[in-house]
Enzyme design. Structure first.
Site, PDB file in Angstrom:
ATOM      1  N   GLU A 156      -5.132 121.512  37.527  1.00  0.00           N
ATOM      2  CA  GLU A 156      -5.478 121.545  38.954  1.00  0.00           C
ATOM      3  C   GLU A 156      -6.973 121.696  39.236  1.00  0.00           C
ATOM      4  O   GLU A 156      -7.381 122.546  40.018  1.00  0.00           O
ATOM      5  CB  GLU A 156      -4.677 122.650  39.647  1.00  0.00           C
ATOM      6  CG  GLU A 156      -3.182 122.486  39.439  1.00  0.00           C
ATOM      7  CD  GLU A 156      -2.334 123.588  40.070  1.00  0.00           C
ATOM      8  OE1 GLU A 156      -2.909 124.594  40.520  1.00  0.00           O
ATOM      9  OE2 GLU A 156      -1.112 123.428  40.106  1.00  0.00           O
ATOM     10  N   GLU A 261       6.307 118.698  35.831  1.00  0.00           N
ATOM     11  CA  GLU A 261       6.874 119.874  36.520  1.00  0.00           C
ATOM     12  C   GLU A 261       7.848 119.429  37.606  1.00  0.00           C
ATOM     13  O   GLU A 261       7.802 119.899  38.746  1.00  0.00           O
ATOM     14  CB  GLU A 261       5.746 120.726  37.141  1.00  0.00           C
ATOM     15  CG  GLU A 261       4.675 121.139  36.138  1.00  0.00           C
ATOM     16  CD  GLU A 261       3.653 122.123  36.687  1.00  0.00           C
ATOM     17  OE1 GLU A 261       3.863 122.665  37.792  1.00  0.00           O
ATOM     18  OE2 GLU A 261       2.645 122.360  36.011  1.00  0.00           O
TER      19      GLU A 261
END
Ligand code: GLA
Length: 376
Positions: A156, A261
């Site tokens: 991220e 994910e």
């Protein structure tokens, strides 16, 4: 959109009559296409939750650690590492002959403040933070050298507009913190696959940001094995066209794509964003928790169709996708029961709160067996 018609033909009869063979498992259904995995909590990989551990062993051939390898857990204080649970996670994967993923080395979240501060609470300088990063990566990756097959090296790093996130890593070290993180990881285990992992990178601006970032890493000589598309999806986002375009774009960079994910949120949106930023919170209200006692059949079937549509895209890209990993095993474990609103009853995965396969499980298994699926 190119190849759109291929999605149209993958529409399923989701009625009760069309149940999948009971013995088929996810890992077998998609063998030859990509690995299928799940993020595990400690009850699962220690066997304390024996039912879930058996389900994981039967269904999946790759695992990710939900929390135990995050910096705050594995390295909570300077010089203090806690490898007890990570060791058990890796043991579980080896005992079950699974591809073991490490998650995650460099992230702005779930990283203790001391990492970025001196004894007085002031930001440390570049050299100090680089040395801390180096030591952490050397210690953690080095411990599992040859056992953990792939690492989320940086998690991220981008904002939704595609620019670099102003994290303490960026502010203190500068842009080359990404190159350094990958270099340190490669040095610690030259055989391990190294990944960049992020959410909402299907959206145009962020997708372009990922492309720039990977090109810069490649220009610096870094070997990025795959981009992790987190896949914290909604019922209406991303569209199959957007998912298809993102995978196509990323694969053109010469890297694999991991859906890293995956979950699909069926609950009403508490915020306008498609972001999976763990820092977002929203207030609880009854209208945001409409299914506390069970998922209505119509929603159950819509979720099954949504999963089938997404897996149709994944199968189309079977040569480019390394794995599809769910963020959790069964609905009761999911982070989406508490994010961004605490205490909701969420239904984002393929197994229900009793670990039973849902119609969405049958839908993806059936898809793998279709002519447009595996046996093309
Ligand atoms: C992000 C992180 C994961 C996890 C999920 C939500 O996607 O990469 O480690 O925290 O959020 O649980």
């Amino acid at each position: 959109m190119r190849n759109c018609s291929r999605f149209a033909v993958i529409s399923l009869a989701l009625g009760a009559a069309a149940t999948a063979p009971a013995q088929m498992t996810l890992k077998d259904a998609f063998r030859g296409a990509f690995r299928v995995g799940a993020a595990l909590n400690e009850a699962q990989f220690t066997g304390r939750d024996a039912r879930a551990a058996a389900l994981v062993a039967a269904q999946f051939n790759t695992i990710s650690p939900e929390n135990v390898l995050k910096w705050e857990r594995v390295h909570p204080r300077p010089g203090a590492y806690d490898f007890d649970l990570p060791d058990r996670y890796v043991d579980f994967g080896e005992q079950n002959h699974m591809f073991i993923v490490g998650h995650t080395l460099v992230w702005h979240s779930q990283t203790p403040r001391w990492v970025f501060e001196d004894g007085q609470g002031h930001p440390v300088d570049r050299a100090t933070l680089l040395e801390r990063m180096h030591e952490h990566i050397r210690t953690v990756v080095g411990r599992y050298k040859g056992r953990i097959g792939g690492w989320d090296v940086v998690n991220e790093a981008l904002n939704d507009d595609g620019t670099l996130r102003q994290s303490p890593w960026l502010k203190i070290i500068g842009e080359d913190y990404l190159v350094k993180a990958f270099e340190f990881a490669h040095e610690a285990d030259p055989q391990a696959e190294l990944y960049y992992n992020d959410y909402s990178i299907e959206n145009d601006a962020k997708r372009n940001g990922v492309v720039d970032l990977i090109r810069k890493l490649q220009a610096a000589g870094v070997l990025v094995a795959a981009i992790g598309v987190q896949g914290h999806d909604k019922m209406d986002w991303p569209s199959v066209e957007l998912e298809d375009a993102a995978i196509t774009t990323f694969a053109r960079l010469g890297v694999k794509v991991n859906i890293s994910e995956l979950d699909i949120d069926v609950l009403p949106r508490a915020t306008a964003q498609t972001s999976a930023d763990v820092a977002i919170t929203a207030n609880s209200q009854a209208s945001l928790n409409p299914y506390p006692n069970g998922l209505p059949d119509a929603v159950q079937q819509a979720l099954a169709q949504r999963y089938a549509d997404l897996f149709g895209v994944f199968l189309k890209h079977r040569g480019e996708i390394g794995r599809v990993t769910f963020w959790g095993v069964a609905d009761g474990d999911s982070w989406l029961n508490n994010w961004p609103v605490r205490g909701r009853t969420s239904y984002p995965l393929l197994f229900d709160r009793q670990d039973r396969p849902k119609p969405a499980f049958d839908a993806v298994i059936r898809l793998a067996g279709q002519p447009k699926g595996l046996s093309r």
